[in-house]
Every structure is written in structure tokens, then in C-alpha cells.
Design a protein around this motif. Structure first.
Motif, PDB file in Angstrom:
ATOM      1  N   PRO A   1      33.100  45.539  56.482  1.00  0.00           N
ATOM      2  CA  PRO A   1      33.730  44.388  55.429  1.00  0.00           C
ATOM      3  C   PRO A   1      34.747  45.499  55.381  1.00  0.00           C
ATOM      4  N   ASP A   2      35.896  44.260  55.109  1.00  0.00           N
ATOM      5  CA  ASP A   2      37.617  44.020  54.813  1.00  0.00           C
ATOM      6  C   ASP A   2      37.915  43.729  53.533  1.00  0.00           C
ATOM      7  N   GLU A   3      39.737  43.792  54.058  1.00  0.00           N
ATOM      8  CA  GLU A   3      39.971  42.753  52.575  1.00  0.00           C
ATOM      9  C   GLU A   3      40.656  41.861  53.145  1.00  0.00           C
ATOM     10  N   GLY A   4      40.062  41.318  54.225  1.00  0.00           N
ATOM     11  CA  GLY A   4      40.943  39.445  54.779  1.00  0.00           C
ATOM     12  C   GLY A   4      42.478  39.619  54.856  1.00  0.00           C
ATOM     13  N   ILE A   5      42.494  38.219  55.687  1.00  0.00           N
ATOM     14  CA  ILE A   5      43.292  37.799  55.593  1.00  0.00           C
ATOM     15  C   ILE A   5      44.803  37.701  54.238  1.00  0.00           C
ATOM     16  N   TRP A   6      44.147  37.352  53.657  1.00  0.00           N
ATOM     17  CA  TRP A   6      44.602  37.135  51.931  1.00  0.00           C
ATOM     18  C   TRP A   6      44.842  38.455  51.589  1.00  0.00           C
ATOM     19  N   GLU A   7      44.660  39.090  52.183  1.00  0.00           N
ATOM     20  CA  GLU A   7      44.720  40.967  50.791  1.00  0.00           C
ATOM     21  C   GLU A   7      44.382  40.681  50.147  1.00  0.00           C
ATOM     22  N   VAL A   8      42.982  40.125  49.454  1.00  0.00           N
ATOM     23  CA  VAL A   8      42.228  40.641  48.568  1.00  0.00           C
ATOM     24  C   VAL A   8      41.934  42.193  48.147  1.00  0.00           C
ATOM     25  N   ARG A   9      42.749  41.780  46.773  1.00  0.00           N
ATOM     26  CA  ARG A   9      42.319  43.606  46.277  1.00  0.00           C
ATOM     27  C   ARG A   9      40.908  43.716  44.393  1.00  0.00           C
ATOM     28  N   GLY A  10      39.937  42.574  45.539  1.00  0.00           N
ATOM     29  CA  GLY A  10      38.377  42.568  44.805  1.00  0.00           C
ATOM     30  C   GLY A  10      37.676  43.482  44.915  1.00  0.00           C
ATOM     31  N   GLY A  11      38.386  44.431  46.425  1.00  0.00           N
ATOM     32  CA  GLY A  11      36.472  45.082  47.386  1.00  0.00           C
ATOM     33  C   GLY A  11      36.480  44.071  48.858  1.00  0.00           C
ATOM     34  N   ARG A  12      36.254  45.239  49.867  1.00  0.00           N
ATOM     35  CA  ARG A  12      35.735  44.576  50.775  1.00  0.00           C
ATOM     36  C   ARG A  12      34.267  43.674  51.211  1.00  0.00           C
ATOM     37  N   ARG A  13      34.318  42.465  52.181  1.00  0.00           N
ATOM     38  CA  ARG A  13      33.761  41.556  52.635  1.00  0.00           C
ATOM     39  C   ARG A  13      33.918  41.740  53.104  1.00  0.00           C
ATOM     40  N   HIS A  14      32.595  41.182  54.456  1.00  0.00           N
ATOM     41  CA  HIS A  14      32.470  40.445  55.640  1.00  0.00           C
ATOM     42  C   HIS A  14      32.872  38.768  55.855  1.00  0.00           C
TER      43      HIS A  14
END
Length: 610
Positions: free
Chosen positions: A386-399
């Protein structure tokens, strides 16, 4: 208080930039680099945090403004009952120093004018020591720590309330110059630019650069202005491109989504390279590729999503509690903690950028292929995390589905490097992993009930980045899953006809809900409509997006359709890159979306091989 974001215009010298308001106030300038502390920070506070006003004494003049054709020279015309003047603002490309030049040109009658200069180094915190220039030369010198600025002007000036003020009048045919010059305080003051020579040379540079624009399709002026903006956001010494010249302009007024964008994101590489190559700016494309290679060099496990202007890796984030923020939007941040995030998609973006450069005929780079091979092996090792994604979320990593798609892109471009260009690599293993990633994304990332791909495995949430699936070649535009995804985005992520990145109320991204429509996503939606054959709808949306630009053709990151105003850092490279690419997607010839997916490179964007 600062004006609306769209009431500003950009000037710059390809190393830093200033924002000039419609009322003649420069409310933002970082010296000597884009990422230096601001000496004018009124944009994030008030006049007491630094600004430079040159305007009529009349409090309500009629204002019109424009860029001189093909340039970054801004001309603001003020009309009063007494007459009319033009304020010409520009920053010459650097010689011995960095200069900001303001010329007041008398056009008609006699107009009473005023100026107020409040220098505040350190993002509005540091009041400098101000003295007269030596030997009776008109003007002043301001020093605070390492920074020194000199103002040269014939206008009589006086100190008043921690600011420098002056009044003067301009008659028809008269020119009153102001030259503000930056230099390190420990060195002798650099000579100021000659205003007339600087104006002529600056216009010649920009018109010569603009003449190279190869876009001959519809919307030429809009595309050219976007490319001029992109050039202005390029840090000339290294070739890096900042996402925007500002920090902490809010994605929602009063909210906390206020980020520092004065850095270089790797994911901008693909759009930047394609856009620059297609428009004929091959030198800039090569410079960007070389910056990319230097910045990403090193251990693949340490590749970051963004870097500093020269490839700096540590971009520590902190809050400036003395600044109240744009219209009270706090906190004000400098630095960006997202530089330490794991975002899987950047590997695909880098691979795609290097592949598009090869396809366009940029000179082969052994270092580029070596880096791409190393990054491909890194993807092979981490793609299932899992990662933080293109939008650079700060709520935890996801797939995140987009991240997995871009991992597929990394493998796909490596395979194509072997198949199309005869490069060496373990192509059978790469093909097998490419197939494995594709099968998993289609199995776990598609929701049959929604008839759409989703933001992350099992989430049920939509995401506008899914619109890129056909553009990168993961699935063809005619695939029913692509069509279903585009239709689902149109149903669930639209705000008054514009596209949201995702629904912040249901996304668990670690921040309170609320942001504007993301302009790049709206351009992507137009691209998707065009790929589906819905070209009339795509053109209508594109024309609406063009109408959202301000009076001098600039776009921020987002737009609030209900309030009718721009939001986010300004001007935004991503928005302007997306604009230029969509214009080409909707033109009759070159189609960047088709290029990324693997269609033949159009002849006008191809470089002859040697």
C-alpha cells in the motif's frame, strides 16, 4: 487583505517569480529562488507582511491589464478622471543580479501616483535596516541578515511607519522608472539594470522563445500562454520545474489544506515532457530529463516523489504562526512533509517520461536506461505494498488503484524499451509481472456493482485519477470498464460540471472535508470524453475551462464553481500542462493522450534521430 487569487498576474526571471495584483501591489516575491523566504508576503497576510504598491492616488481607477504578446511583460493600465497611465512590470533574465523593474508610462493627461514599499524578509517576519543610497544617488538600501535589496528611482521617498512612501505625478509621454535589485548583503551591491535596455532584452527573449511554439491547432494563444507560464516556473540553472511559485494558498477558503508547492514533483515529468516536446521546446525537454536523472539518481529505494530546485532531498515542513494565512486559511506551511511519503505511481511516471523522450527522438541516454532498469526492479519488489497515492493523503496507506496502474506502466515502458528500441533487460520476467499486475488491478480494483474502477481496493470510493487508465494504455478507451468508470466519475464526482479529485467527505484522507474542483482532473475528463468519441461534449467542457482563466490567461490548482473563484497555489503548472495537452487532444493532429497509450508519435513532435 490580499485580493482574490485570480486578481494576480505572474512575472519572473526563470529563477524566481512575483505576483502582481490588479491594484498595482506586488504581494508575493521570494528572493533569490522560488523556494527562498519571501520578502513580500502580503498574499498570506496584510501589507505589514511586505508588499510594493505603485498605483494612482485615485482610490478607484478603472483597471485593465494584459501581457505584451508572447511575453511575460505585464502591462496594467489605470484610468482616472485626470488621465491614464500604464504600469509595466517585468523581471529581466539574470545578469549580475536579479532585478524587478516597474515603469510608469504616461498615456494621457496628468495622473497623481503613489508608491509604498514595505520589505519584510523571512516571510514577513524581519524588518530590514533601511538607509539612503550613498553619494546622493536617489533611492534606498535595505538589509536584513544575508539579504540586501536596493531601490533605484528618481521619485523622492520618505520613511513612514516601517515603510517607504512617495508621491509623484506622470504626464503623457513621461516615463518614471523603479528598479529593485537583490544581492547578498556581504558582497558589494550589484549594479541595477538599465530599465530601457532591460525591457527591450526581456521582450526579445520572450518573443523569441514564443516563436518556437509548434502548436498550430486551435486555441493557440491559450496553449502559448500555458507554455510561457511553464517556462516561467522553470528554474533555469537546473531545468527543474516548480509546481507553483507560492505556498499555502488554500484549496478551500478557511480550511487547512494549504501546502507549499515551490518544489519539483516527479509525476509532473510525463506531462511536462510530452507537452514541451509536442510544442517544439526540445531544449527544455532535455533539461527537464537531465534534472530528472540527477534528482532521482542514487538508491532506487530512496527515490522521492518530489525534490528541491537543484534536486535537494530534505524538504522539511514547518508552520509560520505569525502569518494569518490567505483570507484566514491556516496554517501557513513552508516545506512539504509529503516528500517522505511512499507513492508507488511516481515510478511509472518516471518510466513513462523517459519512454516518451525516447519515442520523440531525444538523444539516447545510457544513464536514463540504467536508472529506468533500477526503478523497474524496485517496482517489482514493492508494487504489492500500500502507498499514500497520487493525492498524497495523510490518513494512512492504501492499495490505490491509480498507483497499481502506474506500477503496470513502469513494467510496460521497460518492456517497450526492449521491444521498440533494442535495449537490454530481463524482458520475459518483466512481461510476466506486467501481466500479473494487470490481472490483479482488474480483479480487485473494479467494482461490478458500481461498474467502475474505484479509488482503492475494496473502497467503493471514486477517484478522478482513474480517468487516466486509457491515457496510459492500461485498457483501451472502448473497454466497457473504461466507459463505466468515465460515466461513474461524471455522475459522482461532478461539482457544477467540474470534476473533484475525490469526495473529501468519504475519503478518510486525514483532513477535514472541503476543497474545490481540481482543474487538471476536469481537463482529464475532457480527454476521456474525447477518447470515447464524445468530442462535442469534450470541446464544450474545454471551452468552459478556458473561461475560468483569469484576465491574463492564468489558472490556479482548483476552482470553486459556486463562489466563482480560483483556489489553491497559483499559477499551477499541472493545470497549465493539462490545458495544453487537452488542447492538442482535441485538435486534429497530435494527440498526447494517444501518444502515452502507445499510438505513433505525430510527425510534428518527433525529433530526427542521428
Amino acid at each position: 487583505m490580499a485580493l482574490r487569487i485570480e486578481d494576480y498576474a505572474l512575472i519572473g526571471d526563470c529563477e524566481t517569480a512575483a505576483l502582481v495584483a490588479r491594484d498595482g501591489s506586488i504581494d508575493w516575491l521570494c528572493w533569490p529562488r522560488f523556494d527562498s523566504p519571501a520578502c513580500f508576503a502580503a498574499l498570506l497576510g496584510g501589507p505589514e507582511h511586505g508588499r510594493w504598491l505603485v498605483a494612482p492616488s485615485d482610490p478607484a481607477p478603472r483597471v485593465t491589464r494584459r501581457y505584451r504578446p508572447g511575453t511575460l511583460v505585464l502591462e496594467t493600465e489605470f484610468e482616472t478622471v485626470e488621465g491614464a497611465v500604464a504600469l509595466v512590470d517585468f523581471m529581466p533574465l539574470r545578469g549580475q543580479a536579479s532585478d524587478l523593474v516597474r515603469l510608469v508610462l504616461g498615456r494621457r493627461g496628468r495622473v497623481a501616483m503613489r508608491t509604498e514599499l514595505a520589505l519584510r524578509f523571512g516571510y514577513g517576519a524581519d524588518v530590514p535596516w533601511v538607509t539612503r543610497l550613498p553619494e546622493g544617488e536617489p533611492g534606498l538600501r535595505a538589509i536584513a541578515g544575508p539579504d540586501m535589496v536596493e531601490l533605484h528611482t528618481p521619485v523622492p521617498l520618505r520613511g513612514e511607519g516601517l515603510a517607504t512612501r512617495g508621491e509623484f505625478a506622470v504626464q503623457a509621454g513621461q516615463v518614471v522608472p523603479f528598479v529593485l535589485t537583490y544581492g547578498p548583503s556581504h558582497l558589494p551591491a550589484p549594479p541595477p539594470a538599465d530599465p530601457d535596455t532591460a525591457l527591450a532584452e526581456t521582450e526579445a527573449f520572450w518573443t523569441g522563445w514564443s516563436a518556437r511554439c509548434g502548436h498550430t491547432g486551435d486555441w493557440h494563444e491559450a496553449v502559448l500562454r500555458s507554455h510561457i507560464t511553464l517556462k516561467a516556473l522553470t528554474y533555469a540553472p537546473t531545468g527543474g520545474i516548480v509546481a507553483a511559485p507560492t505556498t499555502s494558498l488554500p484549496e478551500w477558503i478557511g480550511g487547512p489544506r494549504n501546502w507549499d508547492y515551490r518544489f519539483c514533483w516527479l509525476r509532473d515529468a510525463t506531462l511536462a515532457l510530452i507537452s514541451l516536446i509536442d510544442a517544439g521546446y526540445l531544449e527544455e525537454a532535455r533539461d527537464w530529463r537531465e534534472w530528472l536523472l540527477r534528482a532521482a539518481a542514487g538508491s532506487p529505494s530512496q527515490t522521492q516523489i518530489m525534490y528541491g530546485l537543484a534536486g535537494e532531498r530534505y524538504l522539511g515542513e514547518r508552520e509560520l504562526d505569525w502569518l494569518p494565512g490567505y483570507e484566514g486559511s491556516r496554517p501557513v506551511r513552508v516545506g512539504n512533509a509529503a516528500h517522505a511519503q511512499f507513492q508507488l505511481d511516481v515510478y511509472g511516471e518516471v518510466a513513462d517520461a523517459l519512454h516518451q523522450g525516447r519515442r520523440a527522438g531525444l538523444a539516447p541516454s545510457a544513464a536514463g536506461w540504467a536508472l529506468e532498469r533500477a526503478l523497474t526492479e524496485r517496482v517489482a519488489a514493492v508494487w504489492d505494498r500500500p502507498d499514500e497515492g497520487i493525492w498524497e493523503v495523510r490518513g494512512g496507506r492504501r492499495h490505490f488503484v491509480h498507483s497499481k496502474v502506474m506500477a503496470w506502466v513502469a513494467l510496460d515502458r521497460a518492456v517497450r524499451g526492449v521491444e521498440e528500441f533494442g535495449l537490454e533487460g530481463p524482458v520475459e520476467r518483466w512481461r510476466a509481472l506486467r501481466r500479473t499486475i494487470h490481472e490483479e488491478v482488474c480483479r480487485r480494483g473494479f467494482d461490478p456493482g458500481l461498474n467502475s474502477f474505484v479509488q482503492s481496493y475494496g473502497s467503493g470510493t471514486l477517484d478522478a485519477s482513474l480517468l487516466l487508465i486509457p491515457q496510459v494504455g492500461f485498457l483501451p478507451p472502448g473497454d466497457p470498464r473504461v466507459r463505466g468508470t468515465v460515466e461513474a466519475v461524471g455522475r459522482r464526482l461532478m461539482a457544477d460540471g467540474l470534476v473533484l479529485r475525490y469526495d473529501t467527505a468519504e475519503a478518510a484522507d486525514g483532513l477535514p472535508p472541503g476543497e474545490g474542483a481540481f482543474l487538471a482532473c476536469s481537463f482529464w475528463y475532457a480527454d476521456a470524453l474525447a477518447l470515447l468519441g464524445r468530442r462535442a461534449e469534450a470541446r464544450a467542457l474545454f471551452e468552459r475551462l478556458l473561461a475560468l482563466r483569469n484576465d491574463v490567461g492564468l489558472l490556479a490548482e482548483e476552482y470553486d464553481p459556486r463562489a466563482g473563484r480560483q483556489l489553491g497555489n497559483f499559477p499551477q503548472a499541472f493545470s497549465h500542462l493539462a490545458l495544453a495537452n487537452t488542447a492538442r487532444n482535441l485538435s486534429a493532429a497530435a494527440r498526447p493522450a494517444a501518444q502515452r497509450a502507445g499510438a505513433p508519435m505525430p510527425a510534428e513532435g518527433r525529433v530526427a534521430r542521428r
